[in-house]
Design an enzyme around this catalytic site. Sequence first.
Site, PDB file in Angstrom:
ATOM      1  N   THR A 100     -42.326 -50.374   8.585  1.00 38.40           N
ATOM      2  CA  THR A 100     -42.751 -49.913   9.901  1.00 38.40           C
ATOM      3  C   THR A 100     -41.569 -49.178  10.505  1.00 38.40           C
ATOM      4  O   THR A 100     -40.590 -49.787  10.934  1.00 38.40           O
ATOM      5  CB  THR A 100     -43.182 -51.085  10.792  1.00 38.40           C
ATOM      6  OG1 THR A 100     -44.243 -51.792  10.160  1.00 38.40           O
ATOM      7  CG2 THR A 100     -43.654 -50.590  12.148  1.00 38.40           C
ATOM      8  N   LYS A 117     -49.327 -47.095  12.446  1.00 38.10           N
ATOM      9  CA  LYS A 117     -48.808 -48.465  12.384  1.00 38.10           C
ATOM     10  C   LYS A 117     -48.155 -48.864  13.703  1.00 38.10           C
ATOM     11  O   LYS A 117     -48.281 -50.014  14.154  1.00 38.10           O
ATOM     12  CB  LYS A 117     -47.815 -48.587  11.233  1.00 38.10           C
ATOM     13  CG  LYS A 117     -47.103 -49.932  11.157  1.00 38.10           C
ATOM     14  CD  LYS A 117     -48.058 -51.103  10.985  1.00 38.10           C
ATOM     15  CE  LYS A 117     -47.266 -52.391  10.761  1.00 38.10           C
ATOM     16  NZ  LYS A 117     -48.154 -53.566  10.699  1.00 38.10           N
TER      17      LYS A 117
END
Length: 307
Positions: free
Chosen positions: A100, A175
């Site tokens: 991420t 995300k």
Amino acid sequence: MSEKPVIGFIGVGYMGHGMAKNILKGGYKLWIKGRSNRAPIDSLVGMGAQEAASPKEMAENCDIIHICLSNSPQVEAVIRGPDGILAGARKGLIVIDTTTADPTSTMTLAAEMAEHGVTFVDAPLGRTPKEAEEGMLDAMVGCDEDVFATIHPVIDCWAGSISRIGPVGTGHKMKLLMNFLGGAYAALYAEASSLAAKSGISPVTFRDVIGPSRLGSGFFNTFMQYVCERDENAHKFTIENLSKDLRYVNAMATDAGVMNVMASAARHYFTHAEAIGAAGDFVPMLSDHVARLNGLDMAAVIAKHGK
């Protein structure tokens, strides 16, 4: 690229171990590079993986390399370092970053790697280490359609749901939107649990009413599983990692010229938890820190007023 590409995997921690295991189960030759924790490395080597001495060595031997780390500076280091991926990269190499990450860093790395004939793909993950071990993660992929067709069979080893969001960079943006919701929900659930307790309603009752309702969710269930049952392994994702993601969300909003009151508010709870030394706690434990800010010991509340 050979008919069955050779796969590399950098970062075999909570999520990476299960992903790498399922790549091996898919019949691919696999090189791995871990960090200080030998347990997942030894586990994968025992299943047939080969350990690389460096990302450079991995790049010299692999066709597709996964990266699964904690943040963009770590990704940048394994790509650009003296023994990094670019030091050993061959034209045609594909690098899939499941971290991420900061989309700005992603776009910069993609352009830099393209100059060396390397394709950079962002494919961050949804769900938890449990689904990683089961090969049932969610993948949000940013790449061109032809690249997506090439990597899809490999990603299919570890993902139950695969969505191509758009070109490179869009996976990481998607995300961050997901983790913005997760961070905001965590702050909201923690605050609501304290409010319930202060108002004379057990957090267990709060969970039992909200869980089956339209306001319930998988995230709510695992968060409240810790609050009510003190299950520290209910959701193994650290405050430090989600705090980082909320910082990236705020930066993304600034770049887009979007006001972000909710993301900023959620970030403060996580920043506070980090400041008092709780960065390594898992996200549902944020409930304990918010409780203490309100003069409560949540464990004692549950012991006294639980079912």
